[in-house]
Design an enzyme around this catalytic site. Structure first.
Site, short mmCIF file in Angstrom:
data_model
loop_
_atom_site.label_atom_id
_atom_site.label_comp_id
_atom_site.label_asym_id
_atom_site.label_seq_id
_atom_site.Cartn_x
_atom_site.Cartn_y
_atom_site.Cartn_z
N ASP A 175 0.72 -1.17 -0.09
CA ASP A 175 0.06 -0.15 0.01
C ASP A 175 0.73 1.20 0.04
O ASP A 175 0.41 2.35 -0.55
CB ASP A 175 -0.83 -0.01 1.30
CG ASP A 175 -2.18 -0.74 0.99
OD1 ASP A 175 -2.53 -1.27 -0.11
OD2 ASP A 175 -2.75 -1.43 2.09
N THR A 209 -9.05 2.62 6.96
CA THR A 209 -8.65 1.31 7.39
C THR A 209 -7.15 1.11 7.65
O THR A 209 -6.63 0.35 7.61
CB THR A 209 -8.91 0.11 6.20
OG1 THR A 209 -8.49 0.60 5.03
CG2 THR A 209 -10.39 0.00 6.10
#
Length: 293
Positions: free
Chosen positions: A74, A189
């Site tokens: 990510d 998240t």
């Protein structure tokens, strides 16, 4: 699905471990063998010694390619997305990191999944960014963007700061805490979740403000409209106060300055395999319980 096909594919992402470069190399030769025009981020082409490859910066790829394949975790996706969001290019990720909320493709099955995507079999969505201005009166702002979150924090660990929060130019609250996380649904998240913030589904037009270790028992996360403008004001500033964007870009805050945070005009055109489910991703990544029946 009647989706746009792709002619020019960009390969981006700087892996933490050199062994992960094998994915970039396999992907490059696989795409070339299928007749696609391929652009490779300059440093990756250098590391792989792809002397015949067409290379470019992230901005070059954003301008010339139809699809960017980000190989990594990510963190790689966040770094690439802040640049690519400025261009008309779709983005998909191959997960070579840990959680991989934004990188859907499994490296062991990436070529098959990508083959379907290149045939137009994919789901598409837009993720908005936050734009941050650190400014003072009659001076030019220092500006950065974030996909996940903007974080107000001191440079010292466990060092309390005092600030006021205004939403749409109306006073909302003051706080003494270790900082404040302002997150998008995409970032809900990430750091925000670790700090006790709620999960926002990506389609929500919302921003969440999450206090970091507030010096009160009543402070709670606050969800507001993504069309709102957030202003942070300070009575005095310690020498090491910062605004951090996606934990990758830091903007120091100096005496007499304030911080303005709002939704950016840019958005990330993120695509997923056709069988993608956000809630399945949550269940898998966060270890939620299985279905009972």
């Amino acid at each position: 699905m009647n989706n746009r096909r792709f002619d020019c594919i960009g390969i981006v992402g700087h892996p933490r471990h050199p062994a992960a470069l094998a994915t970039h190399e396999i992907l490059y030769h696989w795409l070339k063998a299928r007749g696609y025009a391929v652009m490779v981020e300059q440093q990756i082409a250098h590391d792989l010694n792809l002397t015949d490859a067409i290379t470019g910066s992230l901005a070059d790829i954003g301008q010339k390619a139809d699809l960017a394949v980000v190989v990594g975790g990510d963190g790689n996706m966040l770094g690439a997305a802040r640049v690519l969001a400025r261009y008309d290019i779709k983005v998909i990720g191959v997960n070579r990191g840990n959680l991989g909320f934004l990188t859907d493709l499994d490296p062991d099955n990436a070529l098959q999944q990508l083959s379907d995507v290149l045939e137009g079999e994919y789901l598409s969505e837009q993720r908005f960014l936050l734009e941050t201005h650190v400014r003072r009166t009659n001076q030019q702002s220092r500006i950065s963007t974030a996909i996940n979150e903007v974080v107000l924090h001191p440079g010292k660990v466990a060092h309390m700061i005092e600030f006021e929060v205004y939403i749409d130019d109306r006073f909302a609250f003051s706080q003494r805490s270790d900082g404040l996380i302002i997150a998008t649904p995409t970032g809900s998240t990430a750091y925000s979740l670790s700090a006790g913030g709620p999960i926002l589904t990506p389609t929500l037009d919302a921003i969440v403000l999450v206090p970091m270790f507030p010096h009160t028992l009543t402070a709670r996360p606050l969800v507001i409209s993504s069309s709102s403008t957030i202003r942070l004001k300070f009575s005095h500033i310690t020498s090491d106060l910062e605004i951090s964007c996606d934990s990758q870009i830091a903007l120091p805050i100096q005496e007499g300055e304030e911080v303005l945070i709002r939704r950016s005009d840019f958005h990330l055109n993120l695509i997923h395999p056709k069988d993608y489910s956000y809630f399945n991703t949550l269940s898998t990544k966060l270890g939620w319980s299985k279905k009972l029946f």
